[in-house]
Design an enzyme around this catalytic site. Structure first.
Site, PDB file in Angstrom:
ATOM      1  N   ASP A 462      -2.962  15.928   6.097  1.00 21.29           N
ATOM      2  CA  ASP A 462      -3.156  15.643   4.676  1.00 21.29           C
ATOM      3  C   ASP A 462      -4.527  15.962   4.071  1.00 21.29           C
ATOM      4  OD1 ASP A 462      -0.714  14.670   5.387  1.00 21.29           O
ATOM      5  OD2 ASP A 462      -0.855  12.821   4.240  1.00 21.29           O
ATOM      6  N   GLU A 696      -0.189   2.544  12.190  1.00 20.73           N
ATOM      7  CA  GLU A 696      -0.181   3.966  11.840  1.00 20.73           C
ATOM      8  C   GLU A 696      -1.448   4.673  12.334  1.00 20.73           C
ATOM      9  OE1 GLU A 696      -0.327   4.642   7.622  1.00 20.73           O
ATOM     10  OE2 GLU A 696       0.529   6.644   7.778  1.00 20.73           O
TER      11      GLU A 696
HETATM   12  C1  6A9 Z   1       4.227   7.899   0.825  1.00 19.39           C
HETATM   13  C2  6A9 Z   1       4.542   5.565   0.022  1.00 19.39           C
HETATM   14  C3  6A9 Z   1       6.632   2.534   0.181  1.00 19.39           C
HETATM   15  C4  6A9 Z   1       1.420  10.743   6.601  1.00 19.39           C
HETATM   16  O1  6A9 Z   1       4.240   9.650   9.423  1.00 19.39           O
HETATM   17  C5  6A9 Z   1       4.716  10.355   8.337  1.00 19.39           C
HETATM   18  C6  6A9 Z   1       3.596  11.102   7.639  1.00 19.39           C
HETATM   19  C7  6A9 Z   1       2.946  12.100   8.604  1.00 19.39           C
HETATM   20  O2  6A9 Z   1       3.837  13.137   8.865  1.00 19.39           O
HETATM   21  C8  6A9 Z   1       1.677  12.695   8.064  1.00 19.39           C
HETATM   22  O3  6A9 Z   1       1.076  13.467   9.059  1.00 19.39           O
HETATM   23  N1  6A9 Z   1       2.615  10.143   7.122  1.00 19.39           N
HETATM   24  C9  6A9 Z   1       0.730  11.611   7.621  1.00 19.39           C
HETATM   25  O4  6A9 Z   1      -0.431  12.183   7.105  1.00 19.39           O
HETATM   26  C10 6A9 Z   1       3.217   9.209   6.138  1.00 19.39           C
HETATM   27  C11 6A9 Z   1       3.625   9.905   4.858  1.00 19.39           C
HETATM   28  C12 6A9 Z   1       4.256   9.041   3.832  1.00 19.39           C
HETATM   29  C13 6A9 Z   1       4.289   9.747   2.490  1.00 19.39           C
HETATM   30  C14 6A9 Z   1       5.011   9.035   1.431  1.00 19.39           C
HETATM   31  C15 6A9 Z   1       5.137   6.907   0.243  1.00 19.39           C
HETATM   32  C16 6A9 Z   1       5.438   4.512   0.582  1.00 19.39           C
HETATM   33  O5  6A9 Z   1       5.919   3.636  -0.367  1.00 19.39           O
END
Ligand code: 6A9
Length: 726
Positions: A462, A696
């Site tokens: 990100d 996380e």
């Molecule tokens: C946000 C808000 C309830 C971000 O683990 C999933 C991803 C990874 O693939 C990525 O590398 N996460 C990491 O930088 C989480 C992404 C969530 C995005 C949506 C929504 C929630 O509201």
């Protein structure tokens, strides 16, 4: 509980601690702030045991499936509720068991007095079935307990609205009157208040709910019996259920030890239970999703729905991101491929089936109303030029290593191969960089005024700093390394199948060529591997100056925005951002063991000024200009310092690799391996003990878990670190 069906009948549990206010618990919600919940044991197929710690009470839920007949067999649930601490004045608890349809099938309630005794029903894939709500007993199942009963029959616009339907039917006009106890009012579902369903619209979902209200401790069991299961040896309740459960627990323990050898490696029982919970939660968090993404492609003006389809997948976080993410899944399957290779194959096939004709797989799978309800609107749209690291190749490589590769495994690979090739070519063509053998993530944020550094969501990292000014001149190091990995695995698969492999091998060799890698990505002045692009180091966020118009009152002026200022114009150069991206040639083991660059990477890793912490490797060096910097006023640092477990897993694996190869850095790698591994295990275990969860990411200054929880996606790779499986 649900079958893998596009429109499944579901069964579930809600609970309610009777108090002045009714606080109904149903789905995993981070905002409920429970002190802890999760699967302690789960084999992914037949059995699971979960513990939920709510304030004042602990629920243990266990299930067993018993195969038989033509529709997947029977299952039973047992819920045991205890007060949090002994001697506490026993609160009144309601357990609400429900069954609901999702647009197909029938449900028929059977009520005696006010008690919903059972539900008979039918559905496309389950055939006929019978669900029985057994009478509550003492905690150990010996004697029946006094309880009050209520039930509800209602309609809901869909499964995602069940909680609302039940909440809106609650009334506290009911009285609990156990003999010899003071009478108490309590909240219960009230059929008289049930929603009639939306006018003019056939209500989608039919709900039947059984509420049992009683004092703690207690136990309640529910059985599902399949109509086509003819020769049932007896119902799976009471002592029979206890016996089945005990058998499954013993089998799980044995299989866990055979797979990961944690007892043999000397881990004490407490740490083994932690590892079992991590694996179990990944398995128990798996979901079967069905529907279509909303896609914006270059060929159409407007977003279009993607073809409908199923996805059976693990998820990063059941409470916060309960949906599939492409690059997360490759990491998930590294763990699951060791536990159950057949399950992993199935999941990988599901993902590859989501590919479009061009070879693209949407990064984030937001497939139905339930999933969409949990995603802010700006994240729903998937862009068909957007990539994500092809980590499924990591998982495939692991599957190729698993013992027992017979004709079935080969024919599986054969059926995968055309899609793998198309996918691989999609990256080669759509994410090509400005020079041969370089690569570039498409779809970076374009709005360079409002972000300190425009994000690269597609890379998975990100907000990790990249060239300050996105341009076609960029070369992204991490993607280049991913493609080296992909090429190698493609070659291996082709060789296994007797398909032409030479081109994949050639590509792998070129991408592994250390001289070419250095030419394209070694920043000599910075002393690190790096991205290249149109970049200025001298950027910052500042408040916009507000100029008052003549006669304009101050209170009418909007609060000044934070905007980016570029103090020195950008120029084509390497991007100075030491961190996970700079480590990639090491992480994916492209460096020759005698490369002097390996020496400098190990040095940077071990430096506490840079990447080393007592809890794991931080994502961005403390010496890096954007270390822990906000990207906008409301966008805190994410991959700019905190410790992420997927990357640390790759790092420990790479150290293990270089420690096994002769070379000038062998000893150093071996020492770092021991240290990093021990740090990761100790911190994750400690955080789990103290907070009740895996997280996380982890703070690089305190080691504390942060971001969302429970996060038993790639953070569960700690199990493989303990097992030394890379
Ligand atoms: C946000 C808000 C309830 C971000 O683990 C999933 C991803 C990874 O693939 C990525 O590398 N996460 C990491 O930088 C989480 C992404 C969530 C995005 C949506 C929504 C929630 O509201």
């Amino acid at each position: 509980m649900r079958p893998r069906s596009p429109r499944p009948p579901v069964a579930g549990l809600m609970w309610l601690r009777q108090a002045a206010e009714a606080r109904l618990r149903h789905t995993c919600e981070q905002s409920d702030g429970l002190p802890g919940y999760g699967w302690l044991l789960h084999d992914g197929l037949r059995f699971g045991a979960q513990e939920i710690r709510d304030r004042g009470l602990t629920l243990r839920t266990e299930f067993v499936k018993r195969p038989g007949g033509e529709h997947g067999g029977d299952w039973s649930w047992r819920v045991t509720a205890r007060p949090e601490s002994a001697g506490e004045q026993s609160p009144l608890l309601s357990l609400l068991f429900y069954v609901a349809t999702d647009g197909q099938g029938t449900l028929q309630p059977h009520v005696e007095d006010t008690r919903l005794v059972s539900v008979t029903g039918t559905s496309e894939e389950l055939g006929r079935f019978n669900i029985t709500f057994h009478k509550p007993t003492t905690e150990t199942g010996e004697a029946l307990r006094y309880a009050s009963y209520n039930h509800l029959e209602a309609r809901s616009p869909g499964l995602h609205r069940l909680t609302d339907v039940v909440k809106s039917s609650l009334s506290n006009r009911f009285v609990y009157a156990a003999p010899g106890e003071a009478k108490r009012r309590y909240f219960a579902v009230d059929t008289d208040r049930a929603l009639p369903g939306e006018p003019g619209q056939a209500p989608h979902s039919h709900l039947l709910l059984h509420q049992v209200t009683l004092t703690l401790p207690c136990r309640v069991e529910v059985t599902f019996e399949s109509g086509s299961f003819a020769e049932r040896p007896g119902s799976l309740v009471g002592a029979a259920l206890s016996q089945e459960l005990a058998g499954h627990v013993a089998a799980f323990e044995q299989r866990f030890e055979e797979t990961f050898s944690l007892a043999r490696k000397g881990f004490p029982p407490q740490q083994r239970r932690f590892a079992q919970a991590a694996l179990s939660n990944m398995l128990g968090g798996m979901g079967y999703f069905h529907g279509s993404s909303v896609v914006q492609s270059a060929h159409s003006q407007h977003p279009l729905p993607y073809p409908e389809g199923p996805l059976f997948t693990a998820v990063p976080s059941r409470s916060f991101f309960p949906r599939g993410f492409l690059w997360d899944e490759g990491f998930h399957q590294l763990l699951l491929a060791r536990w159950d290779p057949a399950l992993s194959r199935e999941v990988i096939a599901h993902w590859l089936d989501l590919m479009n004709a061009e070879g693209w797989i949407p990064r984030e799978q937001i497939l139905d109303d339930e999933a969409r309800a949990k995603v802010p609107p700006e994240f729903i749209l998937q862009h068909s030029e957007a990539a994500n690291p092809p980590t499924l190749f990591l998982a495939l490589r692991q599957l190729l290593r698993e013992p027992g590769q017979g004709p079935a495994e080969l024919s599986y690979l054969r059926s995968l191969f055309p899609r793998l090739h198309t996918w691989y070519e999609w990256y080669n063509t759509t994410q090509a960089g400005p020079l041969p053998y370089t690569f570039r993530w498409r779809g970076r944020d374009q709005d360079t005024d409002l972000f300190l550094n425009p994000k690269t969501l597609t890379s998975g990292l990100d907000d990790y700093p990249r060239a300050s000014h996105p341009s076609p001149a960029e070369r992204h190091l991490d993607l280049r390394c991913w493609m080296a990995l992909a090429s190698g695995v493609m070659a291996q698969v082709a060789e296994r199948l007797g398909e032409p492999a030479a081109e994949y091998r050639r590509m792998e060799q070129v991408l592994r060529d250390n001289a070419l890698l250095e030419q394209q990505h070694w920043a000599a002045q910075l002393g690190m591997f790096a991205d290249y692009g149109n970049h200025s180091q001298a950027v910052g966020l500042e408040r916009e100056k507000v100029v008052l118009g003549p006669g304009q009152p101050r209170h009418q002026v909007p609060t000044p925005r934070l905007v980016r200022v570029v103090r020195k114009p950008p120029q084509l150069q390497f991007v100075g951002a030491l961190g996970y991206v700079s480590l990639f040639p090491f992480l994916l083991q492209l460096l020759r063991p005698d490369s002097p660059r390996l020496g400098s990477i190990l040095g940077d890793m071990r430096s506490e000024q840079k990447l080393w912490t007592p809890y794991g490797l931080r994502s961005l060096a403390r010496t890096s200009p954007l270390y822990m910097k906000h990207n906008t006023e409301h966008d805190p640092p994410y991959w700019r310092g905190p410790i992420w477990i997927n990357m640390n897993y790759l790092a420990v694996g790479a150290l293990h690799h270089y420690a096994s190869l002769e070379g000038p850095y062998q000893q150093q790698a071996a020492a770092l391996y021991q240290e990093l591994r021990a740090n990761l295990i100790a911190n994750l275990h400690r955080q789990y003990r103290e907070s009740g969860y895996l997280w996380e990411q982890y703070s690089d200054s305190t080691g504390k878990g942060q971001g969302c929880y429970p996060f038993t996606g790639w953070s569960a790779l700690v199990v493989l670190v303990m097992a030394e499986e890379y």
